[in-house]
Design a protein around this motif. Structure first.
Motif, PDB file in Angstrom:
ATOM      1  N   LYS A 323       0.922  -1.313  -0.004  1.00 11.01           N
ATOM      2  CA  LYS A 323       0.063   0.132   0.021  1.00 11.01           C
ATOM      3  C   LYS A 323       0.819   1.177   0.132  1.00 11.01           C
ATOM      4  O   LYS A 323       2.234   1.296  -0.066  1.00 11.01           O
ATOM      5  N   ARG A 324       0.253   2.455   0.350  1.00  9.21           N
ATOM      6  CA  ARG A 324       0.914   3.747   0.246  1.00  9.21           C
ATOM      7  C   ARG A 324       0.586   4.699   0.985  1.00  9.21           C
ATOM      8  O   ARG A 324      -1.073   4.835   1.147  1.00  9.21           O
ATOM      9  N   LEU A 325       1.309   5.490   1.696  1.00 13.14           N
ATOM     10  CA  LEU A 325       0.732   6.403   2.573  1.00 13.14           C
ATOM     11  C   LEU A 325       1.236   7.982   1.784  1.00 13.14           C
ATOM     12  O   LEU A 325       2.207   8.117   1.659  1.00 13.14           O
ATOM     13  N   VAL A 326       0.132   8.724   1.694  1.00 17.93           N
ATOM     14  CA  VAL A 326       0.516  10.038   1.315  1.00 17.93           C
ATOM     15  C   VAL A 326       0.322  11.372   2.121  1.00 17.93           C
ATOM     16  O   VAL A 326      -0.737  11.329   2.589  1.00 17.93           O
ATOM     17  N   PHE A 327       1.284  11.876   2.179  1.00 21.17           N
ATOM     18  CA  PHE A 327       1.102  12.967   3.332  1.00 21.17           C
ATOM     19  C   PHE A 327       1.080  14.384   2.576  1.00 21.17           C
ATOM     20  O   PHE A 327       1.883  14.558   1.717  1.00 21.17           O
TER      21      PHE A 327
END
Length: 411
Positions: A323-327
């Motif tokens: 998955k990916r976390l975008v800030f």
């Protein structure tokens, strides 16, 4: 400074405007909506003094249409559908749907801008209005000292590029060979210093740190510089589902399902803070967690948010490395590097940096937004994880929303 129109192309907007626009055109073409401009900080002079110039810019905006070349570019994005491109081919902003005037009474000194009408005709105003107000403001604020302001901006940008380059090169040694790389993108259109400066920033970052700088939300600049246009959804998309006949408690799930049905695997980053992270995760079950590629943070403590996201994936037995976390919440260089150091060993991360790239030249930036406040004559709300970002003009509805989603009152 330049007296040319601020907006010269309808492609000069954020990608998520097009993706939400297409989805809402297909799902709710008859929606009515109201968007309001808000300045959250104190400007150097009353914004109401820009009203005449803003109205001239809006007059010009409403003369613009999409060119064949622009539509060919948009149509080449695999998630843009042919009927939406045909809609854009005949689209023009309608001047009667937007008003800009000086505030009166309690709003004295403020700039009041309201876009009200069919949602598919007024939702596109937001980014253009913000870019217009910003550029007019800084044209006036910096009149006569543009060269020194731009020189300072270039010096600051060079330092940022060097820091990003040095940090990214050191990641394997400092965080380990398995750590995910540092990647960032430009989210600065809404609060930029000017269109010309924004273009220079993007061109500079592409040239100086191509291994780090991966794209921009500005579709026109993505096209011009051969970059990836970045963006999925914004708050207005999930807010709209609060007012379309869906049971309120199910509105987030309905919005996520609507997105999945529209894009069928593309654009898989979900925004989490329309009602708060806890309420979002209560709806983000195994089905959605598998279908969406990741999550975007836009308010509240980013470390606490990221840890909640990782714990949620773990509880669902999903490998966070897939998955990916975008800030994207008010990031600067220090914060982006800090968050990467904290999370990059466990999950891919990305950083959408806005004002710190597009408007860091010395003068204090404006903190302005233009948000959906009503849809189909019903109030809607953004119940943020940061109290200062909560937006709703109807306290009764806000209280009801808190009750339905079991969100405690801040304080």
């Amino acid at each position: 400074m330049d007296d040319a129109p601020v907006i010269r192309s309808l492609l000069e907007t954020d990608l998520y405007k097009f993706t939400m626009w297409q989805t809402l055109l297909h799902a709710f073409p008859a929606n009515d909506a109201e968007y309001r401009f808000v300045c959250r900080n104190v400007p150097a002079f009353p914004l109401s003094e820009l009203c005449e110039a803003v109205n001239r810019e809006l007059d010009h905006l409403c003369t613009l249409g999409f060119s064949d070349e622009e539509l060919t570019y948009l149509g080449g994005l695999r998630f843009m559908k042919a009927d939406f491109i045909d809609f854009l081919r005949i689209f023009r902003f309608q001047r009667r749907f937007i008003e800009a005037r000086p505030g009166e009474g309690a709003e004295a000194g403020q700039l009041v801008i309201v876009a009200k009408g069919p949602q598919v005709h007024v939702m596109g105003f937001e980014i253009f209005v913000l870019a217009i107000v910003n550029e007019l403001y800084f044209r006036r604020l910096c009149a006569g000292r543009e060269p020194e302001v731009l020189a300072e901006g270039r010096a600051r940008l060079a330092v940022k590029a060097a820091r990003f380059r040095d940090y990214a090169a050191a990641v394997p040694a400092t965080l380990g060979a398995d750590a995910h790389p540092f990647e960032c993108f430009d989210f600065g259109l809404r609060r930029r210093f000017s269109g010309a400066w924004h273009d220079e920033v993007v061109a500079t970052l592409k040239r100086e740190i191509p291994q780090v700088f991966k794209g921009t939300s500005n579709v026109a600049l993505a096209r011009r510089h051969g970059l990836v246009p970045i963006g999925t959804m914004a708050h207005e998309y999930l807010q709209t589902w609060q007012a379309v006949g869906v049971q309120l408690r199910l509105s987030q799930r309905a919005a996520l399902e609507g997105w999945v049905q529209e894009f069928r695997g593309d654009l898989g980053i979900a925004l989490t803070d329309v009602i708060g992270m806890d309420a979002f995760l209560a709806d983000f079950d195994l089905y959605f967690a598998k279908l969406f590629d990741g999550l975007r943070h836009d308010s509240g403590d980013p470390v606490a948010w990221g840890e909640k996201a990782l714990a949620h994936y773990a509880a669902l037995r999903i490998d966070a490395r897939t998955k990916r976390l975008v800030f994207s919440d008010g990031l600067d260089v220090d914060e982006a590097l800090r968050l990467h150091t904290h999370f990059a060993g466990r999950v891919p991360v990305g950083f959408g940096i806005g004002t710190h790239l597009s408007n860091d030249l010395g003068p204090k930036p404006l903190n302005i937004v233009m948000k959906l406040v009503r849809c189909n004559d019903q109030p809607v709300a953004k119940l943020s994880d940061a109290p200062g970002k909560t937006l709703c003009d109807d306290q009764t509805f806000l209280n009801y929303l808190r009750q339905v989603f079991r969100v405690p009152t801040a304080g």
